[in-house]
Design an enzyme around this catalytic site. Structure first.
Site, PDB file in Angstrom:
ATOM      1  N   THR A   1     -25.088 -29.675  39.858  1.00 43.68           N
ATOM      2  CA  THR A   1     -25.678 -29.364  41.159  1.00 43.68           C
ATOM      3  C   THR A   1     -26.473 -28.065  40.996  1.00 43.68           C
ATOM      4  O   THR A   1     -26.348 -27.399  39.961  1.00 43.68           O
ATOM      5  CB  THR A   1     -24.581 -29.168  42.238  1.00 43.68           C
TER       6      THR A   1
ATOM      7  N   ARG B   1     -29.413 -22.636  29.908  1.00 41.14           N
ATOM      8  CA  ARG B   1     -30.510 -22.274  30.806  1.00 41.14           C
ATOM      9  C   ARG B   1     -30.055 -22.471  32.245  1.00 41.14           C
ATOM     10  O   ARG B   1     -29.358 -23.450  32.559  1.00 41.14           O
ATOM     11  CB  ARG B   1     -31.720 -23.209  30.599  1.00 41.14           C
TER      12      ARG B   1
ATOM     13  N   GLN C   1     -10.924 -29.712  22.595  1.00 42.88           N
ATOM     14  CA  GLN C   1     -10.750 -30.555  23.792  1.00 42.88           C
ATOM     15  C   GLN C   1     -12.097 -30.994  24.363  1.00 42.88           C
ATOM     16  O   GLN C   1     -12.234 -32.115  24.870  1.00 42.88           O
ATOM     17  CB  GLN C   1      -9.937 -29.816  24.855  1.00 42.88           C
TER      18      GLN C   1
ATOM     19  N   SER D   1     -22.376 -28.987  18.749  1.00 42.36           N
ATOM     20  CA  SER D   1     -21.187 -29.744  18.325  1.00 42.36           C
ATOM     21  C   SER D   1     -20.767 -30.776  19.376  1.00 42.36           C
ATOM     22  O   SER D   1     -20.231 -31.826  19.021  1.00 42.36           O
ATOM     23  CB  SER D   1     -20.027 -28.806  17.981  1.00 42.36           C
TER      24      SER D   1
ATOM     25  N   HIS E   1     -18.569 -27.287  30.623  1.00 44.31           N
ATOM     26  CA  HIS E   1     -18.432 -25.833  30.716  1.00 44.31           C
ATOM     27  C   HIS E   1     -17.071 -25.443  30.137  1.00 44.31           C
ATOM     28  O   HIS E   1     -16.073 -26.100  30.433  1.00 44.31           O
ATOM     29  CB  HIS E   1     -18.559 -25.386  32.177  1.00 44.31           C
TER      30      HIS E   1
ATOM     31  N   LEU F   1     -31.043 -23.749  35.677  1.00 47.34           N
ATOM     32  CA  LEU F   1     -32.041 -24.762  36.042  1.00 47.34           C
ATOM     33  C   LEU F   1     -32.444 -24.621  37.499  1.00 47.34           C
ATOM     34  O   LEU F   1     -31.611 -24.276  38.357  1.00 47.34           O
ATOM     35  CB  LEU F   1     -31.460 -26.153  35.779  1.00 47.34           C
TER      36      LEU F   1
HETATM   37  C1  GAR Z   1     -19.693 -25.227  24.409  1.00 44.36           C
HETATM   38  O1  GAR Z   1     -18.474 -24.521  24.361  1.00 44.36           O
HETATM   39  C2  GAR Z   1     -20.052 -25.527  25.850  1.00 44.36           C
HETATM   40  O2  GAR Z   1     -18.958 -25.813  26.654  1.00 44.36           O
HETATM   41  C3  GAR Z   1     -20.717 -24.235  26.268  1.00 44.36           C
HETATM   42  O3  GAR Z   1     -21.479 -23.852  25.168  1.00 44.36           O
HETATM   43  C4  GAR Z   1     -20.850 -24.321  23.971  1.00 44.36           C
HETATM   44  C5  GAR Z   1     -21.875 -25.105  23.180  1.00 44.36           C
HETATM   45  O4  GAR Z   1     -21.351 -25.501  21.947  1.00 44.36           O
HETATM   46  N1  GAR Z   1     -21.519 -24.420  27.452  1.00 44.36           N
HETATM   47  C6  GAR Z   1     -21.637 -23.489  28.400  1.00 44.36           C
HETATM   48  O5  GAR Z   1     -21.148 -22.394  28.318  1.00 44.36           O
HETATM   49  C7  GAR Z   1     -22.475 -23.930  29.585  1.00 44.36           C
HETATM   50  N2  GAR Z   1     -22.298 -23.038  30.688  1.00 44.36           N
HETATM   51  P1  GAR Z   1     -22.038 -26.663  21.144  1.00 44.36           P
HETATM   52  O6  GAR Z   1     -23.524 -26.296  21.047  1.00 44.36           O
HETATM   53  O7  GAR Z   1     -21.374 -26.619  19.800  1.00 44.36           O
HETATM   54  O8  GAR Z   1     -21.809 -27.948  21.884  1.00 44.36           O
END
Ligand code: GAR
Length: 215
Positions: free
Chosen positions: A141, A91, A173, A13, A109, A93
């Protein structure tokens, strides 16, 4: 015209929000490819429907993290991107991979970093009882969910909040701040300078929901 490669693992998304904003706001950028480490990532269908090249580099096909990251890097670099966008790319990295994209790889995040790195951020937030939670866009990083912060948005944690309700409030958000940060980058307004973020003429936006977007 800047080139962007977006990495996803699932729903996509945030990728979708970026693709839509790029078109609606006519960014000086092209989303060259969406690459997933999972063949069943549902976001791939959206990218295909929008004429974006998609690829799967399945981590389970590689014996080690180093081999997977090397293969992924090769596929990404085939598109010669100016920016690599991690959009729910789940993942860890390796350092050589991250170093290769230093200053040109962003991540989102779902927490107000440095609080709650890792998984289940909304559960962690509810467990300790924070009153504000949110999302962070940062340069990547080698430390997981760590790096110079570009933008954050916060939302209130409500009485009797569920993990799902809080996640949905944060995701709304995310869809605002991530496209904004990517736009700053492709406009040449955002850069990493040493360990700091340089942003020319930052916009700080207070939205009508109880949240604040700022750098
Ligand atoms: C999102 O909430 C993103 O912030 C999180 O995964 C979700 C992906 O949703 N990312 C992490 O947790 C990275 N550490 P999406 O596939 O609908 O964008």
């Amino acid at each position: 015209m800047r080139s962007i490669v977006i990495l996803i693992s699932g729903r996509g998304s945030n990728m979708e929000a970026i693709v839509r904003a790029a078109a609606a706001e006519q960014w000086p950028a092209r989303i060259c490819a969406v690459i997933s480490n999972r063949a069943d990532a549902s976001g791939l269908a959206f990218a295909q429907a929008h004429g974006i090249a998609t690829e799967v580099v399945a981590n389970r096909d590689y014996a080690s993290r180093d081999q997977f990251d090397a293969a992924l890097r090769e596929r990404i670099d085939a598109y010669r991107p100016d920016l690599v966008v991690l959009a729910g790319f789940m993942r860890i990295l390796t350092t050589p991979f991250v170093d290769h994209y230093r200053g040109r790889m962003l991540n989102i995040h779902p927490s107000l970093l440095p609080s709650f790195p890792g998984m289940a951020t909304h559960r962690q937030a509810l467990a300790v009882g924070v009153k504000l939670h949110g999302a962070t866009v940062h340069f990547v990083t080698p430390d997981l969910d760590h790096g110079p912060i570009v933008a954050q948005a916060c939302v209130p944690v409500l009485e009797d909040d569920s993990e799902e309700a809080l996640a949905a409030r944060v995701l709304e958000q995310e869809h605002l701040i991530y496209p904004r940060a990517v736009r700053w980058f492709v406009q040449g307004r955002l850069a990493l300078q040493g360990a700091s973020v340089r942003l020319a003429a930052a916009d700080t936006v207070v939205t009508d929901t109880p949240s604040v977007i700022a750098i």
